[in-house]
Design a protein around this motif. Structure first.
Motif, short mmCIF file in Angstrom:
data_model
loop_
_atom_site.label_atom_id
_atom_site.label_comp_id
_atom_site.label_asym_id
_atom_site.label_seq_id
_atom_site.Cartn_x
_atom_site.Cartn_y
_atom_site.Cartn_z
N TYR A 1 1.29 -2.26 -15.63
CA TYR A 1 -0.12 -1.99 -15.36
C TYR A 1 -0.89 -1.60 -16.62
O TYR A 1 -2.09 -1.84 -16.72
N THR B 1 0.84 -1.19 0.00
CA THR B 1 0.00 0.00 0.00
C THR B 1 0.88 1.25 0.00
O THR B 1 2.02 1.23 0.49
N ILE C 1 -6.50 -4.79 -7.65
CA ILE C 1 -5.20 -5.31 -7.24
C ILE C 1 -4.06 -4.48 -7.80
O ILE C 1 -2.95 -4.47 -7.26
N LYS D 1 0.95 -0.15 -5.46
CA LYS D 1 0.40 -1.35 -6.09
C LYS D 1 0.74 -1.39 -7.57
O LYS D 1 1.03 -2.46 -8.13
N ASP E 1 2.93 -4.56 -7.45
CA ASP E 1 2.02 -5.71 -7.48
C ASP E 1 1.74 -6.23 -8.88
O ASP E 1 1.28 -7.37 -9.02
N GLY F 1 -4.16 -1.13 -8.18
CA GLY F 1 -4.22 0.26 -7.73
C GLY F 1 -4.77 1.22 -8.76
O GLY F 1 -4.39 2.39 -8.79
N ASP G 1 -3.21 4.20 -6.51
CA ASP G 1 -2.28 3.61 -5.54
C ASP G 1 -0.99 3.29 -6.27
O ASP G 1 -0.87 2.26 -6.94
#
Length: 291
Positions: free
Chosen positions: A143, A2, A197, A135, A139, A199, A132
């Motif tokens: 993206y 986070t 997931i 993330k 993560d 963000g 976010d």
């Protein structure tokens, strides 16, 4: 992972201190080395101040508007800076940038089957932004590619739950063509669940392309035309019956009574005239000839 706020101080003040440190270090080296016997303490202090200047240079970072800087220190996440400007952060840290601007993704035209099994072509545009940054960076690998793949997956899932169109006025089942707002809202919810997931926040989704696949487009067009013709005929017949009933009631109110055979003939003539899609050609009876 986070997002947390990274430690940072005003970069302009730190820049001023670094310049003072550089000037002081040079001055101490000159003073310490200009004596008959060099002063080791002054030279050492001057070297330390110059080294401090170079260390501070590694700590500066510039954050543009609508941008986030991810601060990592030897592989450890230290936080994120979202305030625009010049900042001083932890020395020797990594500074990755992430755009927080609103972005559009226009999907390819996908060929899928609707709820009735008909092949259709569908495409949409997705409006999203990063909310976010931690993330987004840690993560998921990429993206932008993640949004693209998940968007196409969500489109296929939604298209399979709805029929392309309804062919009856009494059918209230939602369809892709007739309930675009409802379909877009469900697509937004589904896609948001998939992208949480990463963000990413989905602001809006809209269908940009919707059509039958070429192999069935002609047949479906004929079906739509036939449905429209039948619906129009039903309206015409309903109107014709009302008009005939009104005509008979007016004759009755005016004291004109028709026997059953003449009533049937009149109803037949009026129905043919009103319902026919062509202008009626009247036949005038001028009398009966007897041989």
């Amino acid at each position: 992972m986070t997002t947390t706020k990274a430690w940072h101080v005003n970069g302009f003040l730190a820049l001023l201190l670094s310049l003072v440190s550089l000037a002081g270090g040079i001055a101490l080296l000159v003073i310490g080395g200009d004596r008959p016997e060099p002063n080791g303490l002054l030279i050492t202090a001057g070297i330390v101040l110059i080294l401090l200047f170079f260390v501070l240079l590694t700590s500066f970072t510039i954050v543009q508007p609508n941008q986030a800087k991810i601060i990592t220190f030897f592989g450890k996440y230290k936080g994120t800076i979202t305030d625009s400007g010049l900042w001083l952060v932890v020395p020797f840290s990594g500074k990755g940038k992430v755009s927080l601007k609103v972005r559009n993704f226009n999907s390819q035209t996908l060929k899928v089957n609707d709820a009735e099994g008909n092949p259709i072509e569908i495409g949409c545009v997705v409006v999203f932004k990063v909310v976010d940054s931690a993330k987004v960076v840690f993560d998921v690998d990429n993206y932008g590619k993640f949004v693209e793949v998940q968007s196409e997956t969500a489109i296929r899932h939604i298209a399979a739950n709805y029929a392309y169109d309804t062919f009856s006025e009494n059918d209230t089942t939602p369809s892709l063509r007739g309930n675009a707002d409802e379909v877009s809202a469900e697509l937004t919810r589904d896609l948001q669940n998939r992208l949480s997931i990463a963000g990413v926040e989905v602001l809006e989704t809209r269908l940009t392309h919707l059509a039958y696949a070429p192999e069935i487009a002609s047949a479906m067009l004929q079906r739509q035309q036939a449905t429209a013709i039948i619906a129009a005929r039903q309206k015409i017949v309903e109107g014709a019956v009302t008009m005939v009933e009104s005509a008979l009631n007016q004759l009755k109110d005016n004291g004109i009574e028709l026997d059953g055979e003449r009533r049937a003939a009149m109803i037949n003539n009026l129905m043919v005239t009103i319902v026919s899609d062509r202008a009626a050609t009247p036949v005038i009876n001028t009398g009966t000839m007897y041989g």
